[in-house]
Design a protein around this motif. Structure first.
Motif, short mmCIF file in Angstrom:
data_model
loop_
_atom_site.label_atom_id
_atom_site.label_comp_id
_atom_site.label_asym_id
_atom_site.label_seq_id
_atom_site.Cartn_x
_atom_site.Cartn_y
_atom_site.Cartn_z
N ASN A 164 0.82 -1.21 0.00
CA ASN A 164 0.00 0.00 0.00
C ASN A 164 0.84 1.25 0.00
O ASN A 164 0.35 2.35 0.08
CB ASN A 164 -0.92 0.01 1.22
N GLY A 165 2.14 1.04 -0.06
CA GLY A 165 3.03 2.19 -0.04
C GLY A 165 3.22 2.75 -1.43
O GLY A 165 2.32 2.73 -2.26
N PRO A 166 4.43 3.20 -1.69
CA PRO A 166 4.68 3.90 -2.95
C PRO A 166 4.61 3.00 -4.18
O PRO A 166 4.55 3.49 -5.29
CB PRO A 166 6.10 4.45 -2.77
N TYR A 167 4.63 1.68 -3.96
CA TYR A 167 4.75 0.79 -5.12
C TYR A 167 3.44 0.10 -5.51
O TYR A 167 3.45 -0.94 -6.15
CB TYR A 167 5.81 -0.28 -4.85
N HIS A 168 2.30 0.68 -5.10
CA HIS A 168 1.07 -0.09 -5.34
C HIS A 168 0.71 -0.22 -6.82
O HIS A 168 -0.13 -1.01 -7.17
CB HIS A 168 -0.11 0.44 -4.51
N HIS A 169 1.39 0.54 -7.70
CA HIS A 169 1.13 0.37 -9.13
C HIS A 169 2.17 -0.53 -9.79
O HIS A 169 2.24 -0.61 -11.00
CB HIS A 169 1.14 1.72 -9.85
N TYR A 170 3.00 -1.19 -8.98
CA TYR A 170 4.11 -1.99 -9.53
C TYR A 170 3.57 -3.18 -10.32
O TYR A 170 2.79 -3.97 -9.81
CB TYR A 170 5.00 -2.46 -8.37
N ASN A 171 4.03 -3.31 -11.57
CA ASN A 171 3.58 -4.42 -12.41
C ASN A 171 4.80 -5.19 -12.90
O ASN A 171 5.51 -4.73 -13.80
CB ASN A 171 2.79 -3.85 -13.60
N PRO A 172 5.07 -6.39 -12.33
CA PRO A 172 6.32 -7.10 -12.61
C PRO A 172 6.52 -7.46 -14.09
O PRO A 172 7.65 -7.67 -14.51
CB PRO A 172 6.20 -8.39 -11.78
N SER A 173 5.45 -7.51 -14.87
CA SER A 173 5.66 -7.90 -16.27
C SER A 173 6.23 -6.75 -17.09
O SER A 173 6.80 -6.97 -18.15
CB SER A 173 4.35 -8.39 -16.89
N THR A 174 6.10 -5.53 -16.59
CA THR A 174 6.58 -4.39 -17.40
C THR A 174 7.63 -3.54 -16.71
O THR A 174 8.15 -2.61 -17.33
CB THR A 174 5.40 -3.46 -17.77
N VAL A 175 7.95 -3.82 -15.44
CA VAL A 175 8.96 -3.00 -14.75
C VAL A 175 9.92 -3.88 -13.96
O VAL A 175 9.65 -5.05 -13.69
CB VAL A 175 8.32 -1.96 -13.79
N LEU A 176 11.04 -3.28 -13.60
CA LEU A 176 12.03 -3.92 -12.72
C LEU A 176 12.15 -3.10 -11.44
O LEU A 176 12.01 -1.88 -11.46
CB LEU A 176 13.40 -3.92 -13.39
N CYS A 177 12.45 -3.80 -10.35
CA CYS A 177 12.68 -3.19 -9.05
C CYS A 177 14.21 -3.10 -8.90
O CYS A 177 14.88 -4.13 -8.90
CB CYS A 177 12.07 -4.10 -7.99
N ALA A 202 20.74 -2.19 -23.07
CA ALA A 202 19.81 -1.28 -22.38
C ALA A 202 18.60 -2.08 -21.92
O ALA A 202 17.63 -2.25 -22.65
CB ALA A 202 19.39 -0.15 -23.31
N HIS A 203 18.67 -2.59 -20.69
CA HIS A 203 17.61 -3.49 -20.21
C HIS A 203 16.41 -2.76 -19.63
O HIS A 203 15.33 -3.34 -19.52
CB HIS A 203 18.17 -4.44 -19.15
N SER A 204 16.60 -1.52 -19.20
CA SER A 204 15.51 -0.83 -18.52
C SER A 204 15.64 0.66 -18.71
O SER A 204 16.70 1.16 -19.10
CB SER A 204 15.54 -1.13 -17.02
N ILE A 205 14.53 1.36 -18.40
CA ILE A 205 14.50 2.82 -18.52
C ILE A 205 14.14 3.39 -17.16
O ILE A 205 13.19 2.93 -16.51
CB ILE A 205 13.41 3.25 -19.53
N VAL A 206 14.88 4.41 -16.71
CA VAL A 206 14.56 5.06 -15.43
C VAL A 206 13.14 5.61 -15.52
O VAL A 206 12.82 6.40 -16.41
CB VAL A 206 15.54 6.21 -15.14
N SER A 207 12.27 5.18 -14.59
CA SER A 207 10.87 5.60 -14.67
C SER A 207 10.46 6.41 -13.44
O SER A 207 10.28 7.61 -13.53
CB SER A 207 9.97 4.38 -14.85
N TRP A 208 10.34 5.79 -12.29
CA TRP A 208 9.89 6.55 -11.11
C TRP A 208 10.41 5.92 -9.83
O TRP A 208 10.97 4.83 -9.83
CB TRP A 208 8.37 6.68 -11.07
N GLY A 209 10.22 6.64 -8.73
CA GLY A 209 10.69 6.15 -7.45
C GLY A 209 9.92 6.81 -6.32
O GLY A 209 8.94 7.51 -6.55
N ARG A 210 10.40 6.59 -5.12
CA ARG A 210 9.72 7.14 -3.96
C ARG A 210 9.99 8.63 -3.82
O ARG A 210 11.03 9.12 -4.22
CB ARG A 210 10.22 6.43 -2.70
N THR A 211 9.04 9.33 -3.23
CA THR A 211 9.20 10.77 -3.08
C THR A 211 10.37 11.12 -2.16
O THR A 211 10.95 12.19 -2.28
CB THR A 211 7.93 11.42 -2.51
N ASP A 212 10.75 10.20 -1.26
CA ASP A 212 11.88 10.52 -0.37
C ASP A 212 13.22 10.22 -1.04
O ASP A 212 14.28 10.41 -0.45
CB ASP A 212 11.77 9.77 0.96
#
Length: 238
Positions: A164-177, A202-212
């Motif tokens: 329920n924190g910052p990653y509630h939109h995390y979708n493993p099929s389209t993003v990496l942690c 180029a395996h991934s693209i910088v997308s988003w992160g936590r506000t802190d």
């Protein structure tokens, strides 16, 4: 959530990443990173398309504030956001920029290969990320010189378990942690759109992160989108 700065990193060796593109958005749209995959195509994050200002791409740059030799500045002719990009959840955060002219490849400007279609990146893989973004979570200043840092690919559960924190939109099929929270190394604001490079691809693209600004960050998984990239590029005639 703040898009991707390099935190805990260092200045890159000048021109050691010849695929890096500095994506400059006019009308106060700020800047993003990107990477060259064809002489006339740069990949970046879809959320960098935040306004209608024209976009210019700098190739062969290290310090974006000084006039360097061999640098090429090319206008973007067409921007193609992923058709399923969602600007609220940042799902499918990928965009292709077709340049008005083909870049002339040289020692300082070159292409980076993409991964194979759906090629996985195992957790604990150490990759690197680079950008001209902020260098600390407290600083508003962007870096003039290209910064880089090594980061570790985490398990999807490292992002998912904070459900329920910052990653509630995390979708493993389209993003990496990506980024070990204990190490405090991550990309940050201004680095969005830059590549996560693992084994020279180029395996991934910088997308988003936590506000802190604390890792892990969320990166668009390029291998999922390889079929879309290839299909789209076929239609983009130079």
């Amino acid at each position: 959530a703040l898009p991707g700065e390099i935190i805990g990193g260092w200045e890159a060796w000048p021109h050691s990443r010849p695929y890096m593109a500095f994506v400059n958005i006019d009308e106060g749209g700020g800047s993003c990173g990107g990477f060259l995959i064809r002489e006339d195509v740069v990949v970046t994050a879809a959320h960098c398309n935040c306004n209608l200002g024209s976009i210019t791409v700098l190739l062969g740059a290290h310090n974006v504030e000084i006039d360097e030799p061999d640098r090429q500045e090319i206008q973007v002719h067409r921007r193609i956001q992923h058709p399923d990009y969602n600007d609220e959840t940042l799902h499918n955060d990928i965009m292709l920029l077709q340049l008005e002219d083909e870049a002339e490849l040289n020692k300082r400007i070159d292409l980076i290969p993409l991964p194979l279609d759906h090629q996985p990146v195992p957790p604990e893989t150490v990759c690197s990320v680079a950008g001209w973004g902020r260098t600390s979570a407290d600083s508003e200043l962007l870096s003039d010189t290209l910064q880089e840092v090594d980061v570790e690919v985490m398990l999807d559960t490292d992002c998912l378990r904070i459900r329920n924190g910052p990653y509630h939109h995390y979708n493993p099929s389209t993003v990496l942690c990506v980024g070990d929270p204990h190490e405090g190394k991550d990309s940050a604001q201004g680095d969005s759109g830059g590549p996560l490079v693992c084994e020279k691809k180029a395996h991934s693209i910088v997308s988003w992160g936590r506000t802190d600004g604390n890792p892990p960050g969320v990166y668009t998984r390029v291998s999922t989108f390889v079929p879309w990239i290839e299909k789209t590029m076929k239609k983009l005639h130079p």
